[in-house]
Design an enzyme around this catalytic site. Structure first.
Site, short mmCIF file in Angstrom:
data_model
loop_
_atom_site.label_atom_id
_atom_site.label_comp_id
_atom_site.label_asym_id
_atom_site.label_seq_id
_atom_site.Cartn_x
_atom_site.Cartn_y
_atom_site.Cartn_z
N ASP A 36 -8.14 -8.84 7.34
CA ASP A 36 -8.46 -7.66 8.14
C ASP A 36 -9.17 -8.09 9.42
OD1 ASP A 36 -7.46 -5.99 6.22
OD2 ASP A 36 -9.39 -5.23 5.54
N TRP A 70 0.85 -1.19 0.00
CA TRP A 70 0.00 0.00 0.00
C TRP A 70 0.89 1.25 0.00
CZ3 TRP A 70 -5.14 1.09 -0.31
CH2 TRP A 70 -6.02 0.01 -0.27
N HIS A 121 -16.50 -2.22 3.80
CA HIS A 121 -16.08 -2.62 5.13
C HIS A 121 -17.18 -2.33 6.16
CE1 HIS A 121 -12.07 -2.75 3.31
NE2 HIS A 121 -11.67 -3.41 4.38
N GLU A 176 -7.99 -10.49 1.91
CA GLU A 176 -7.63 -9.63 0.78
C GLU A 176 -6.27 -10.05 0.23
OE1 GLU A 176 -9.96 -5.61 2.32
OE2 GLU A 176 -7.89 -5.95 2.94
N HIS A 228 -9.43 -3.03 12.33
CA HIS A 228 -8.94 -2.23 11.20
C HIS A 228 -9.95 -1.15 10.79
CE1 HIS A 228 -7.05 -1.08 7.51
NE2 HIS A 228 -7.93 -1.68 6.74
#
Length: 213
Positions: A56, A20, A162, A174, A60
């Site tokens: 996740d 990321w 989410h 993911e 998160h």
């Protein structure tokens, strides 16, 4: 019956793995090496929690959510269905999925890539529309997985997909690699590490499928 066939649907973690934007790079080093006075090799790794294939934790996307070490393992282990959404646009919408194939599956993995981008970060990955997550949630899905880095677009500030996961107390995988996996039903084994206080965990995810003679 033949032995089960196994697909490894995890990314290989290495020093150059795409991350990321803004995340620290993965660092892997050898601290101790086999030699005349040492019988073993010992290494150390430093990596962001959302590196590669990961799960996740609710923490998160929910300030009061639980961390990885508090997540029950049952959602990450059991029957699942792999579905193809490679024809989707910027988001996977309800019309892009085979809902008859999904049925009442508790675990749904969505393929969006023709070929997974192992060597470069894709900022225009295909996200999952919140309406898809809501429909899955309403029909009893406990875990949703994607080969994209996130359910929501990279630039999202509202995290709508989410949010639907949070409402249903679902779990997320993911960064899966689904290139070699035919659509169909499998057994998923994708356990998060019990990392205290962690908002995510790297995962070694596999699919297992038995074929009759």
């Amino acid at each position: 019956m033949n032995a089960p066939r196994i697909w490894d649907i995890s990314q290989r973690i290495h020093a150059g793995i795409p991350q990321w934007p803004g995340e620290s790079p993965v660092e892997i080093q050898r601290n101790v090496s086999i030699g005349p006075d040492c019988p073993v090799n010992i290494g150390v790794i430093s990596l962001p929690l959302h590196t590669g294939t990961h799960g996740d934790a609710p923490l998160h996307y929910d300030a009061s959510g639980i961390a990885s070490d508090q997540c029950a393992l049952e959602p990450y282990l059991g029957p699942c269905v792999v579905v193809d959404a490679r024809a989707a646009g910027t988001k996977v919408e309800e019309k892009d999925l085979d809902w008859d194939a999904i049925g009442e599956a508790e675990r749904v993995l969505i393929r969006t890539y023709e070929t997974f981008p192992h060597h470069a970060w894709d900022e225009d990955f295909t996200a999952i529309d919140a309406a898809v997550v809501m429909r899955l949630r309403n029909q009893g899905t406990r875990l949703i997985g994607t080969d994209a880095p996130s359910l929501d677009p990279q630039t999202s500030k509202t995290m709508d997909a989410h949010h639907q996961v949070r409402i249903g107390d679902m779990r997320i995988l993911e960064g899966l690699v689904l290139d070699a996996v035919p659509v169909g039903r499998y057994e998923l084994i994708a356990l998060p590490l019990a990392i205290a206080g962690a908002d995510a965990s790297p995962i070694r995810a596999i699919l297992r499928r038995c074929f009759d003679d």
